[in-house]
Design a protein around this motif. Structure first.
Motif, mmCIF file in Angstrom:
data_model
loop_
_atom_site.group_PDB
_atom_site.id
_atom_site.type_symbol
_atom_site.label_atom_id
_atom_site.label_comp_id
_atom_site.label_asym_id
_atom_site.label_seq_id
_atom_site.Cartn_x
_atom_site.Cartn_y
_atom_site.Cartn_z
ATOM 1 N N LEU A 94 0.713 -1.059 -0.107
ATOM 2 C CA LEU A 94 -0.142 -0.010 0.026
ATOM 3 C C LEU A 94 0.744 1.265 -0.013
ATOM 4 C CD1 LEU A 94 -2.927 -0.891 2.491
ATOM 5 C CD2 LEU A 94 -3.021 -0.629 -0.020
ATOM 6 N N ALA A 97 3.090 1.424 -3.290
ATOM 7 C CA ALA A 97 2.659 1.599 -4.657
ATOM 8 C C ALA A 97 2.165 2.887 -4.954
ATOM 9 C CB ALA A 97 1.561 0.570 -4.855
ATOM 10 N N ALA A 98 1.934 3.919 -3.730
ATOM 11 C CA ALA A 98 1.607 5.055 -3.618
ATOM 12 C C ALA A 98 2.511 5.932 -4.067
ATOM 13 C CB ALA A 98 0.773 5.406 -2.243
ATOM 14 N N ARG A 103 4.025 1.712 -11.775
ATOM 15 C CA ARG A 103 3.494 0.154 -11.308
ATOM 16 C C ARG A 103 4.552 -0.854 -12.333
ATOM 17 N NH1 ARG A 103 -1.644 -1.243 -9.248
ATOM 18 N NH2 ARG A 103 -2.211 0.585 -7.964
ATOM 19 N N ARG A 278 -2.709 -2.221 -13.547
ATOM 20 C CA ARG A 278 -4.488 -2.137 -13.824
ATOM 21 C C ARG A 278 -5.205 -2.637 -12.449
ATOM 22 N NH1 ARG A 278 -6.668 -3.327 -19.601
ATOM 23 N NH2 ARG A 278 -5.337 -1.752 -20.612
ATOM 24 N N LYS A 279 -4.160 -3.332 -11.480
ATOM 25 C CA LYS A 279 -4.876 -3.883 -10.312
ATOM 26 C C LYS A 279 -5.203 -2.924 -9.353
ATOM 27 C CE LYS A 279 -3.370 -7.604 -7.110
ATOM 28 N NZ LYS A 279 -4.485 -8.673 -7.538
ATOM 29 N N ASP A 280 -6.216 -3.197 -8.578
ATOM 30 C CA ASP A 280 -6.780 -2.374 -7.587
ATOM 31 C C ASP A 280 -5.964 -3.080 -6.136
ATOM 32 O OD1 ASP A 280 -8.071 -0.557 -9.011
ATOM 33 O OD2 ASP A 280 -10.014 -2.039 -8.975
ATOM 34 N N LEU A 281 -5.432 -2.108 -5.382
ATOM 35 C CA LEU A 281 -4.405 -2.646 -4.325
ATOM 36 C C LEU A 281 -5.296 -2.342 -3.160
ATOM 37 C CD1 LEU A 281 -1.065 -1.594 -5.288
ATOM 38 C CD2 LEU A 281 -1.867 -3.865 -5.524
ATOM 39 N N LYS B 11 -16.074 4.334 -8.516
ATOM 40 C CA LYS B 11 -15.590 2.774 -8.331
ATOM 41 C C LYS B 11 -16.345 1.916 -7.462
ATOM 42 C CE LYS B 11 -12.513 -0.103 -8.557
ATOM 43 N NZ LYS B 11 -11.665 -0.488 -9.737
ATOM 44 N N TYR B 13 -17.347 -2.576 -6.733
ATOM 45 C CA TYR B 13 -16.638 -3.703 -6.985
ATOM 46 C C TYR B 13 -17.826 -4.817 -7.636
ATOM 47 C CZ TYR B 13 -13.438 -1.351 -4.072
ATOM 48 O OH TYR B 13 -12.731 -0.231 -3.466
ATOM 49 N N LYS B 47 -8.301 5.803 -1.585
ATOM 50 C CA LYS B 47 -7.388 4.809 -2.513
ATOM 51 C C LYS B 47 -7.293 5.316 -3.939
ATOM 52 C CE LYS B 47 -7.040 0.509 0.021
ATOM 53 N NZ LYS B 47 -7.259 -0.876 0.053
ATOM 54 N N ALA B 50 -5.049 8.127 -4.066
ATOM 55 C CA ALA B 50 -3.723 7.729 -3.991
ATOM 56 C C ALA B 50 -3.159 7.063 -5.007
ATOM 57 C CB ALA B 50 -3.183 7.180 -2.688
ATOM 58 N N GLY B 51 -3.940 6.633 -5.993
ATOM 59 C CA GLY B 51 -3.295 6.036 -6.996
ATOM 60 C C GLY B 51 -3.349 4.265 -6.911
ATOM 61 N N LEU B 52 -4.132 4.098 -5.721
ATOM 62 C CA LEU B 52 -4.040 2.341 -5.881
ATOM 63 C C LEU B 52 -5.302 1.677 -6.361
ATOM 64 C CD1 LEU B 52 -3.285 2.667 -1.871
ATOM 65 C CD2 LEU B 52 -1.543 2.126 -3.709
ATOM 66 N N HIS B 53 -6.277 2.651 -6.552
ATOM 67 C CA HIS B 53 -7.638 1.957 -7.172
ATOM 68 C C HIS B 53 -7.580 2.798 -8.609
ATOM 69 C CE1 HIS B 53 -8.438 -0.722 -3.985
ATOM 70 N NE2 HIS B 53 -9.817 -0.338 -3.864
ATOM 71 N N ARG B 54 -8.176 2.137 -9.669
ATOM 72 C CA ARG B 54 -8.421 2.810 -10.692
ATOM 73 C C ARG B 54 -10.009 3.078 -10.911
ATOM 74 N NH1 ARG B 54 -5.405 1.421 -15.653
ATOM 75 N NH2 ARG B 54 -7.224 0.940 -16.593
#
Lengths: 281, 326
Positions: A94, A97-98, A103, A278-281, B11, B13, B47, B50-54
């Protein structure tokens, strides 16, 4: 990249599996050296013919490298099976990757970090086995053959690493470990089946199945080509590798196939970079 | 200028959860609080920033850069909610590692200047005593402090904190609040996702409320709480605890003409009720007390609302649960 190499080293050395692997490796090398020395000593007493003696020593080389590639695969699977989802699950990724790092670069840095230490480990194993056989059993080793064999020997775990990393983008840690181990097992099994069929031939369906497995995970093919090279290529290997039971080689993977493995690795890395980006973390 | 500018950011799921159509602006230099009950989609939104989720849909600019680009994270400090650092590293090694992840060369992280920066940052979060200990032996609170140090290491312009005080004891929370105030004084924008309403009330200039993935309210805190644009707040939130409450009492009070908007927060079958009102001054509150007594109610308690944000939070949540939003 250098930071990932050093962080990966610290990570590997602090995992218990690393210690287990290291101990097992040392035990294997010592036992192997002891076995080779005893067997060659017994051979001298039994007055075996030079041709038979050479064949026996080559069998020892094949067995040594077979177990060595098995250990490197074990090392790769256990160190890399949770490289993405494992770190995602425990929260390590977490904060990382921020950071303002693409990536794909992070993915390649992780691959490289592991690849360096896998190469070091494979090199130690390869050198130990070949040196033992060369010193105790007197099997001649030529620089060109040695280099080609060595490059292919370290290429095999790197292929497995690329596959395991790609799997870890999509699968949970344990699931990925099982997936990669099964694929590796299939590849190993198909190689052994091919060895057995050297004697009596095989039905075309089996050939197609073996080819498919080889294409799906070409680790065993690369290993067999490495073996072929260390045993003297066209000069010796054809003679030796046709009569080794499950370790026999009906055919040697071609240069075109090696090119395929390079494309295979590049595609896996590309898919891994794309999937991770493309992965959601 | 807006440091975060989100428009219809979505976003989900597999079509469920997450957040939908969030349009939100965060002014530069402010402390912005994101509120909402569990499962409201706050962490999903954070998230994405912060660029963790698209995002599935919508767009957002962070420091003028589109979401997802590394440039949008160059001057961003982020403290995730459930995170861990490598157990085998020391805090100094963690911060060096994060310095390199942020683009510094290895030799740059070994310079005396950067070492000094690491020392200062660890001191700032109260970890200087533990700078050479392995992170594996840290308590949750110490890990949280180290996370904050990593977020603040490279002088970020925007700091996104996801539940920063969740693992801290009261002293730790107080220290973090003081730290955030100091950061704001330096012009750093802080985006705070927290359940601690007292933190939001004390620190935030603006806030937003998410519920089941939707943005229900957003804006300056005083406006959200008081429904007025006046930052000084014209009037006070007052609460009244009453006995003898009947269902028809509400209509009788409305007819009596109290001159201010009363809100029924809760009422039970025994006749106990809690009411709140926005009153101009104490005299108007006194008038309401006499009105209740004249209406045959028993006045048990009357006074300014101790935590008006909590009441606002409950009101917002109840309004979507089908409760009485009055």
């Amino acid at each position: 990249m250098t930071m990932y190499i050093s962080v990966t080293f610290k990570e590997l050395t602090r995992k218990r599996v690393f210690l287990v692997t290291l101990i097992l490796t040392c035990v294997f090398i010592v036992l192997f050296a002891f076995g080779v020395r005893e067997l060659t000593g017994a051979e001298a007493q039994n007055e075996t013919s030079p041709a038979e003696s050479m064949l026996n020593r080559m069998v020892l080389m094949v067995l040594g490298l077979f177990f060595a590639q098995f250990l490197t695969a074990f090392f790769v699977l256990f160190s890399a099976m949770g490289i993405i989802t494992g770190e995602q699950e425990n929260g390590l990724l977490l904060a990382v990757a921020a950071r303002p790092l693409p990536r794909w670069r992070l993915y390649l840095a992780k691959w490289l970090g592991h690849a360096v230490w896998i190469t070091v480990y494979s090199t130690i194993l390869f050198a130990s086995v070949v040196w033992t056989i060369h010193s105790f059993a007197g099997v001649p080793v030529f620089a060109g053959d040695l280099l080609r064999s060595y490059v292919l020997f370290i290429w095999m775990p790197l292929l497995l690493l690329s596959l395991t990393m790609l799997g870890s983008v999509y699968l949970p840690m344990l699931g990925n470990g099982i997936f990669a181990a099964l694929l590796y097992g299939f590849s190993l099994f198909s190689g052994l089946v091919e060895g057995i069929t050297t004697y009596g031939g095989s039905p075309p369906v089996l050939d197609k199945f073996l080819l498919l497995i080889g294409l799906l995970l070409p680790t065993d093919s690369v290993y067999r080509r490495s073996l072929y090279e260390i045993l003297g290529g066209a000069d010796w290997a054809g003679l030796a590798l046709s009569d080794m039971g499950p370790f026999s080689m009906r055919s040697v993977p071609s240069n075109s196939f090696l090119l395929y493995t390079a494309v295979y690795a590049a595609v896996l890395l590309l898919l891994g970079c794309r999937g991770f980006s493309r992965k959601d973390l | 200028m807006m440091i975060i500018d989100a428009e219809q950011l979505t976003k989900t799921y597999n079509g469920r959860g997450g957040c939908r159509g969030i349009t939100l602006q965060v002014p530069e230099g402010s402390i912005f609080g994101l509120l909402g009950p569990n499962g409201a989609g706050k962490s999903t939104f954070v998230k994405m920033l912060a660029g963790l989720h698209r995002p599935d849909a919508g767009r957002a600019l962070v420091m003028g850069q589109p979401l997802g680009r590394p440039e949008a994270r160059r001057k961003l400090g982020y403290l995730p909610e459930l995170f861990r650092f490598q157990d085998w590293l020391t805090p100094v090694e963690v911060l060096r590692f994060h310095g390199q992840l942020s683009g510094l060369r290895p030799q740059e992280t070994r310079t005396p200047a950067f070492r000094g920066r690491i020392r200062d940052t660890l001191e700032l979060v109260g970890l200087s005593e533990a700078s050479d200990r392995r992170v594996g032996g840290f308590s949750k609170g110490m890990q949280q402090r180290l996370g904050l140090a990593a977020a603040l290491l490279l002088d970020p312009e925007l700091v996104i904190l996801d539940e920063p005080a969740s693992a801290l004891d009261p002293i730790g929370r107080y220290e973090i609040r003081s730290l955030l105030k100091r950061l704001k004084g330096k012009g750093v924008t802080i985006f705070l996702n927290t359940h601690l309403l007292e933190d939001v009330e004390e620190l935030c200039d603006e806030a937003a409320f998410l519920y089941e993935g939707e943005l229900l309210a957003s804006g300056p805190l005083h406006k959200l709480l008081g429904g007025t644009d006046d930052p000084g707040g014209s009037g006070h939130n007052w609460r009244f605890r009453l006995g003898g409450w009947l269902p028809e009492t509400w209509t009788e009070l409305g007819d009596a003409g109290s001159g201010c908007r009363l809100r029924l927060v809760e009422a039970d079958e025994s006749g106990n009720a809690l009411l709140t009102a926005r009153v101009a001054d104490r005299e108007q509150a006194g008038f309401l007390c006499s009105l209740f007594i004249r209406s045959g109610l028993t006045l048990y308690e009357s006074g300014p609302e101790p935590n008006s944000l909590e009441a606002w939070f409950l009101r917002m949540a109840q309004s979507r649960q089908g409760g009485d939003p009055q």
